[in-house]
Scaffold this motif. Sequence first.
Motif, PDB file in Angstrom:
ATOM      1  N   ARG A 217       0.855  -1.186   0.000  1.00 44.10           N
ATOM      2  CA  ARG A 217       0.000   0.000   0.000  1.00 44.10           C
ATOM      3  C   ARG A 217       0.897   1.245   0.000  1.00 44.10           C
ATOM      4  O   ARG A 217       1.294   1.743   1.050  1.00 44.10           O
ATOM      5  CB  ARG A 217      -0.910   0.009   1.239  1.00 44.10           C
ATOM      6  N   MET A 218       1.215   1.688  -1.200  1.00 43.94           N
ATOM      7  CA  MET A 218       2.079   2.852  -1.309  1.00 43.94           C
ATOM      8  C   MET A 218       1.885   3.521  -2.668  1.00 43.94           C
ATOM      9  O   MET A 218       1.617   2.847  -3.663  1.00 43.94           O
ATOM     10  CB  MET A 218       3.547   2.463  -1.125  1.00 43.94           C
ATOM     11  N   ILE A 253       3.782  -3.820   3.191  1.00 46.72           N
ATOM     12  CA  ILE A 253       4.718  -2.765   2.815  1.00 46.72           C
ATOM     13  C   ILE A 253       3.923  -1.483   2.604  1.00 46.72           C
ATOM     14  O   ILE A 253       3.009  -1.444   1.776  1.00 46.72           O
ATOM     15  CB  ILE A 253       5.502  -3.131   1.536  1.00 46.72           C
ATOM     16  N   THR A 254       4.252  -0.452   3.366  1.00 42.03           N
ATOM     17  CA  THR A 254       3.538   0.824   3.264  1.00 42.03           C
ATOM     18  C   THR A 254       4.540   1.967   3.174  1.00 42.03           C
ATOM     19  O   THR A 254       5.718   1.814   3.532  1.00 42.03           O
ATOM     20  CB  THR A 254       2.628   1.047   4.484  1.00 42.03           C
ATOM     21  N   ILE A 266       8.244  -1.936   6.334  1.00 39.83           N
ATOM     22  CA  ILE A 266       8.094  -3.338   5.913  1.00 39.83           C
ATOM     23  C   ILE A 266       7.848  -4.152   7.177  1.00 39.83           C
ATOM     24  O   ILE A 266       8.724  -4.256   8.046  1.00 39.83           O
ATOM     25  CB  ILE A 266       9.344  -3.838   5.178  1.00 39.83           C
ATOM     26  N   ARG A 267       6.652  -4.729   7.255  1.00 37.06           N
ATOM     27  CA  ARG A 267       6.252  -5.400   8.505  1.00 37.06           C
ATOM     28  C   ARG A 267       5.781  -6.819   8.226  1.00 37.06           C
ATOM     29  O   ARG A 267       5.092  -7.074   7.218  1.00 37.06           O
ATOM     30  CB  ARG A 267       5.145  -4.602   9.181  1.00 37.06           C
ATOM     31  N   THR A 329      11.772   0.089   9.447  1.00 35.20           N
ATOM     32  CA  THR A 329      11.429   1.362   8.826  1.00 35.20           C
ATOM     33  C   THR A 329      12.672   1.953   8.170  1.00 35.20           C
ATOM     34  O   THR A 329      13.720   2.065   8.812  1.00 35.20           O
ATOM     35  CB  THR A 329      10.900   2.351   9.869  1.00 35.20           C
ATOM     36  N   ILE A 330      12.545   2.279   6.897  1.00 34.33           N
ATOM     37  CA  ILE A 330      13.641   2.911   6.142  1.00 34.33           C
ATOM     38  C   ILE A 330      13.235   4.350   5.871  1.00 34.33           C
ATOM     39  O   ILE A 330      12.197   4.596   5.253  1.00 34.33           O
ATOM     40  CB  ILE A 330      13.927   2.175   4.818  1.00 34.33           C
ATOM     41  N   ILE A 331      14.047   5.284   6.321  1.00 38.84           N
ATOM     42  CA  ILE A 331      13.735   6.708   6.167  1.00 38.84           C
ATOM     43  C   ILE A 331      14.621   7.291   5.066  1.00 38.84           C
ATOM     44  O   ILE A 331      15.853   7.314   5.181  1.00 38.84           O
ATOM     45  CB  ILE A 331      13.952   7.464   7.494  1.00 38.84           C
ATOM     46  N   PHE A 332      13.976   7.762   3.988  1.00 39.77           N
ATOM     47  CA  PHE A 332      14.684   8.379   2.862  1.00 39.77           C
ATOM     48  C   PHE A 332      14.587   9.903   3.019  1.00 39.77           C
ATOM     49  O   PHE A 332      13.492  10.476   2.825  1.00 39.77           O
ATOM     50  CB  PHE A 332      14.030   7.987   1.526  1.00 39.77           C
ATOM     51  N   PRO A 333      15.662  10.572   3.345  1.00 33.73           N
ATOM     52  CA  PRO A 333      15.581  12.044   3.436  1.00 33.73           C
ATOM     53  C   PRO A 333      15.353  12.653   2.058  1.00 33.73           C
ATOM     54  O   PRO A 333      15.909  12.182   1.058  1.00 33.73           O
ATOM     55  CB  PRO A 333      16.947  12.444   4.007  1.00 33.73           C
ATOM     56  N   ARG A 334      14.543  13.675   1.996  1.00 31.99           N
ATOM     57  CA  ARG A 334      14.260  14.306   0.704  1.00 31.99           C
ATOM     58  C   ARG A 334      15.450  15.161   0.276  1.00 31.99           C
ATOM     59  O   ARG A 334      16.046  15.879   1.075  1.00 31.99           O
ATOM     60  CB  ARG A 334      13.005  15.169   0.797  1.00 31.99           C
ATOM     61  N   VAL A 335      15.790  15.052  -0.994  1.00 30.98           N
ATOM     62  CA  VAL A 335      16.889  15.832  -1.550  1.00 30.98           C
ATOM     63  C   VAL A 335      16.343  17.187  -1.979  1.00 30.98           C
ATOM     64  O   VAL A 335      15.433  17.250  -2.803  1.00 30.98           O
ATOM     65  CB  VAL A 335      17.524  15.088  -2.749  1.00 30.98           C
TER      66      VAL A 335
END
Length: 335
Positions: A217-218, A253-254, A266-267, A329-335
Amino acid sequence: MRNRLQYLSRYLPWFLLLLGLDAMSALLLWLSDAKAFAVLLPMILFATVLLFIAVAFVLARAEQRKENAFRVFLNHPDALNEEKLLRTVSASERESLRLLGNILREKELLRSRAEAAAEDYEEYVEAWAHETKTPLSLLTMVLDNQGDEIPAPAAFKLEYVRSQLQEHINQILYYARLKSARKDYLFEHLDLNVCIEEVLEEYGLLLKEKDFQVSIRMPSIKVFTDRRGIRFLIGQIVSNAVKYSSDSPKLTITLEQEETAEILRIRDNGIGVKECDLPYIFEKGFTGDPTDTGKKATGMGLYLSKKMAEDLNLELEVWSERGKGFEMTIIFPRV
């Protein structure tokens, strides 16, 4: 200027000693001739201060040259820099400096040899892994093209073995890659959904064998990262979900979008991790209590995941409750 003042402060006791001698001389002069005392005292004090400043300045410059030469020598302890340093020190210090130079050059030689050996080892591991991929590719081709001719149980076992070997080879390659001084990451804007689909396809047989219910769900979103690195990272999370799955396994996956980052969760609903083990799951070789699962683990998957996340400038957060599941939880910082 500050350094020179620091050097001058080292000689302050000598200055005080000179003033003490001046005081004794002034006392004797006063006792012998009071009129001469009034005339000569300012001249004596002025000459003392001037002499001290001149001598201290010369000594401070010598100390500074010595310190600079010593710093250069420590960074590059070759014979040329050693000779330059020896010219700035006293005869009593030269023997010690020559001994220090020999020790530093021996250490430098050992370090260079160790670096060369490590580089050779990395190249060997990479070459071995790539060579091993050839028979794996052949096995994959046979299973894809002639799978119908092989009995289903045997085909499944072969595919399972192929998947496990592929995962272990990937771990070896990425371990060598993470330890290497040369990084070959290619950062670009990637469709995260495509990366996830590729990983799920790679682990499709294992997910199917465990009868996983996969829910994604993304929204369609692009992140700035390295394709191979993020696929490896997500793959290790999915692999752990398979290894420690429950009887009715689910994988969810959300994605959450915030102002400063995209957050991928991802759970699974597997056996989870004990609360006491959570602080250590990213440590190299940590496997927890092996009696809990009856599985043999290397303790490398999450360790490599953490190292890869650091290289890709990503943050990892973990939630788990024993018997209720595990979430990465994977955190992608915004560029």
